[in-house]
Design an enzyme around this catalytic site. Structure first.
Site: not given
Ligand code: DHB
Ligand code: FE
Length: 283
Positions: A12, A59, A196, A243
């Site tokens: 997302h 978020h 991430h 996540e």
């Molecule tokens: C990013 C990824 C995410 O899952 C999020 O909630 C906010 C930012 C990103 O990679 O920039």
């Molecule tokens: Fe996220």
């Protein structure tokens, strides 16, 4: 009878939504990200859902540190795209199937999953980006082309629910859907991920080997996937990789054996490894 015919996993990343909103998806950076979703949009048109049960995370948009529901089910008539600091995304308001959502709330609680009921909630990129990816470009005047029942899962503030609990919740969602009389084609989405980390020393971490293995295990050995610990998610996929527990909710709502009809994996979009699966139920 309402039936879950497919499960969709999808990252997302907010910048994916921005790329669509700014019509720059053909740029060299974005082209390989969106190429992997072309099949998905065609598949989605052919297998059009009446209702998307969308498992996502907020978020710090609808919730903040003052209230932290582990599982929150959207029971409002509609959900407005949130302003996350740059104004709301120019996409349609999200419409619920309120009676069906109320039935699911009742079924889950009586099945001993004590979810929080949300009668008012704005929705952030966690929900709107996967919808954009699957349903394509939309303006605020359009409608999404499906009703949506959101389920927000806390993966932002420790402690997040375990993969195992998420899987069991998916099984309970399946029972709730199966016990609703109206003929409805239901798709369930598990969103967020893949590897991430947005903060501190390991910011920028990506683990493509682990991500690909996770997709294999999730599809073919869900009983193994549900046992993945928080520590493994954090160590292998970074602080935001947690996540991926939301993908377990989706998988728990499907048959034990599913058909993987599409997979897409691309590194990076923004700071994130983009992962995407379309799984069809056998029955
Ligand atoms: C990013 C990824 C995410 O899952 C999020 O909630 C906010 C930012 C990103 O990679 O920039
Ligand atoms: Fe996220």
């Amino acid at each position: 009878m309402a039936k879950i015919t497919a499960g969709i996993a999808c990252s997302h990343v907010p910048a994916i939504g921005v790329a669509m909103d700014q019509h720059i998806t053909e740029q060299p950076y974005w082209q390989p990200v969106f190429e992997g979703f072309e099949y998905s949009r065609e598949w989605n048109k052919k297998n059009k859902p009446d209702v998307v049960f969308l498992v996502y995370n907020d978020h710090c948009t609808a919730f903040d540190a003052s209230v932290i529901p582990t599982f929150a089910l959207g029971c409002a008539a509609e959900f407005t795209p949130a302003d996350e600091g740059w104004g709301p995304r120019p996409v349609p308001v999200v419409k619920n199937h309120q009676e069906f959502a109320s039935h699911i709330a009742q079924s889950l609680v009586l099945d001993e999953f004590d979810i929080t009921i949300m009668n008012e909630m704005d929705v952030d990129h966690g929900l709107t980006v996967p919808l954009s990816v699957m349903f394509g470009d939309k303006t605020p005047e359009d409608d999404w082309g499906t009703l949506v029942i959101p389920l927000a899962v806390n993966v932002v503030q420790y402690p997040a629910p375990t993969a195992n609990r998420c899987y069991a919740l998916g099984q309970a969602i399946r029972r709730a859907v199966d016990s609703w009389d109206e003929d409805l084609n239901v798709h369930i989405y598990g969103t967020g991920g893949m590897s991430h980390q947005l903060q501190a020393q390991r910011a920028g971490l990506i683990n493509a080997t682990w991500d690909q293995q996770f997709m294999d295990i999730l599809v073919n050995e869900p009983e193994k996937a549900r046992k993945i610990s928080h520590v493994e998610f954090l160590r292998e996929t970074g602080s935001e990789g947690i996540e991926m527990v939301m993908w377990l909710v989706m998988r728990g709502a499907l048959d034990e054996k599913v058909t993987e009809v599409h997979r897409h994996y691309h590194v990076p979009a923004s700071n994130t490894a983009v992962g995407h699966l379309i799984l069809e139920n056998h029955a």
